[in-house]
Design an enzyme around this catalytic site. Structure first.
Site, PDB file in Angstrom:
ATOM      1  N   SER A  25       0.823  -1.214   0.000  1.00 43.49           N
ATOM      2  CA  SER A  25       0.000   0.000   0.000  1.00 43.49           C
ATOM      3  C   SER A  25       0.855   1.262   0.000  1.00 43.49           C
ATOM      4  CB  SER A  25      -0.887   0.048   1.246  1.00 43.49           C
ATOM      5  OG  SER A  25      -1.746  -1.048   1.259  1.00 43.49           O
ATOM      6  N   HIS A  55      -4.339   0.412  -7.001  1.00 49.37           N
ATOM      7  CA  HIS A  55      -3.221  -0.413  -7.430  1.00 49.37           C
ATOM      8  C   HIS A  55      -3.362  -0.654  -8.915  1.00 49.37           C
ATOM      9  CE1 HIS A  55      -2.440  -2.356  -3.248  1.00 49.37           C
ATOM     10  NE2 HIS A  55      -1.814  -1.221  -3.396  1.00 49.37           N
ATOM     11  N   HIS A  77      -4.902  -9.929  -2.455  1.00 53.57           N
ATOM     12  CA  HIS A  77      -5.134 -10.135  -1.017  1.00 53.57           C
ATOM     13  C   HIS A  77      -6.165 -11.235  -0.825  1.00 53.57           C
ATOM     14  CE1 HIS A  77      -3.641  -5.896  -0.954  1.00 53.57           C
ATOM     15  NE2 HIS A  77      -3.055  -6.308   0.156  1.00 53.57           N
ATOM     16  N   SER A 206      -1.334  -9.279   4.854  1.00 50.11           N
ATOM     17  CA  SER A 206      -0.662  -9.810   3.659  1.00 50.11           C
ATOM     18  C   SER A 206       0.660 -10.446   4.043  1.00 50.11           C
ATOM     19  CB  SER A 206      -0.428  -8.667   2.658  1.00 50.11           C
ATOM     20  OG  SER A 206       0.516  -7.753   3.178  1.00 50.11           O
ATOM     21  N   ASN A 229      -0.134   3.078  11.429  1.00 49.76           N
ATOM     22  CA  ASN A 229      -1.085   3.451  12.492  1.00 49.76           C
ATOM     23  C   ASN A 229      -0.804   2.584  13.709  1.00 49.76           C
ATOM     24  OD1 ASN A 229      -2.284   1.309  10.544  1.00 49.76           O
ATOM     25  ND2 ASN A 229      -3.366   0.963  12.466  1.00 49.76           N
TER      26      ASN A 229
HETATM   27  N1  HPA Z   1      -4.353  -3.937  11.136  1.00 47.53           N
HETATM   28  C1  HPA Z   1      -4.304  -4.773  10.076  1.00 47.53           C
HETATM   29  N2  HPA Z   1      -3.789  -4.419   8.911  1.00 47.53           N
HETATM   30  C2  HPA Z   1      -3.288  -3.172   8.785  1.00 47.53           C
HETATM   31  C3  HPA Z   1      -3.323  -2.263   9.832  1.00 47.53           C
HETATM   32  C4  HPA Z   1      -3.881  -2.663  11.079  1.00 47.53           C
HETATM   33  O1  HPA Z   1      -3.945  -1.907  12.066  1.00 47.53           O
HETATM   34  N3  HPA Z   1      -2.752  -1.103   9.371  1.00 47.53           N
HETATM   35  C5  HPA Z   1      -2.393  -1.340   8.083  1.00 47.53           C
HETATM   36  N4  HPA Z   1      -2.716  -2.591   7.722  1.00 47.53           N
END
Ligand code: HPA
Length: 266
Positions: A25, A55, A77, A206, A229
């Protein structure tokens, strides 16, 4: 498989890629920076049509820092409804094309508090929490053995190289354990607490299927997560996909620079 490989070889002629890269991503445009040949997944016999937004769904062949590289711009995915066979098929194709090293990238949520969003995490090991395995089914002995060892999937040597590059480029980095869920829903705080107790530092949807498959067929692997995050419950904030995209975009330049340098050293 033979049909797939012959089709690709006809397009790329005597370009024999040694390095494969799966662009996660926010990183897809890395492939656009290099003069190249590209083949849409839709054109390739044996590949499924890719549907994910943002994508491009293509293989991009390019010479980067003197190395011949094949990049997946967009991946399949499991949460999109593809079978595990479809998800990992491109890795098997890479093996047939002669790829020796695979760089797998992704966006992931940080489980460990000290792993702030915006950090790049080099994957030292993984936990397969997807409830399935891409190698289930009849085994092709010409690719790998029925019961492959998984004790050294992620190359220590490549992690060390990535560390040195990150230091040199002044990029925030950590190393850690990646746990994969199927998604597409994010995790609950209780699940993240469990993953933390299990020893995971980051969570995503993934990478594990591709890493298992690459290891199985004797391809060296390095996995790099862009921590976009904090995972659920690590802070009070609810999760959303936009935050993932925004952080990935912020880190993109660092990630691209690191990849370029890493390719040089493989
Ligand atoms: N959880 C699962 N997949 C993810 C997350 C997450 O917090 N952030 C980016 N991909």
């Amino acid at each position: 498989m033979e049909k797939t490989v012959n089709f690709i070889i006809e397009k790329i002629e005597d370009f024999h890629p040694e390095i494969g890269i799966i662009l996660g991503s926010g990183l897809g445009e890395f492939a656009d920076d290099f003069e190249s040949t590209s083949i849409s997944y839709n054109e390739i016999p044996g590949f499924e049509t890719s549907k994910i937004q943002g994508h491009k769904g293509r293989l991009v062949f390019a010479k980067i820092n003197g190395k011949k590289v094949v990049m997946m711009q967009g991946r399949y995915h499991f949460y999109e409804g593809y079978s595990m066979q479809t998800v990992v098929y491109p890795v098997k194709v890479m093996k047939r094309l002669g790829v020796k090293t695979l760089i797998i990238t992704n966006a992931a949520g940080a489980i460990t508090k000290e792993y702030a969003p915006g950090t790049l995490m080099f994957i030292t090991d993984h936990i397969n929490f997807m409830g399935t395995n891409p190698l289930i089914g009849q085994n092709d002995e010409s690719l790998g053995t029925r019961f492959p060892d998984m004790s050294k999937v992620y190359s220590k040597e490549l992690i060390q190289k990535a560390f040195n590059i990150a230091e040199k480029l002044n990029i925030n980095y950590k190393k850690g354990i990646y746990i994969a869920t199927t998604g597409p829903s994010y995790e609950t705080p209780a699940e993240i607490k469990m993953f933390s107790i299990m020893g995971a530092n980051a969570v995503g949807m993934s990478t594990v299927p591709e890493a298992i498959t690459a290891n199985y067929c004797g391809i060296k692997v390095i996995g790099i997560s862009c921590l976009t995050n904090y995972a659920a419950g690590v802070t009070d904030n609810p999760l959303n996909h936009q935050e993932v995209i925004d952080t990935a975009n912020k880190v993109k330049e660092n990630f691209k620079n690191l990849l370029t340098e890493l390719i040089k050293e493989i």
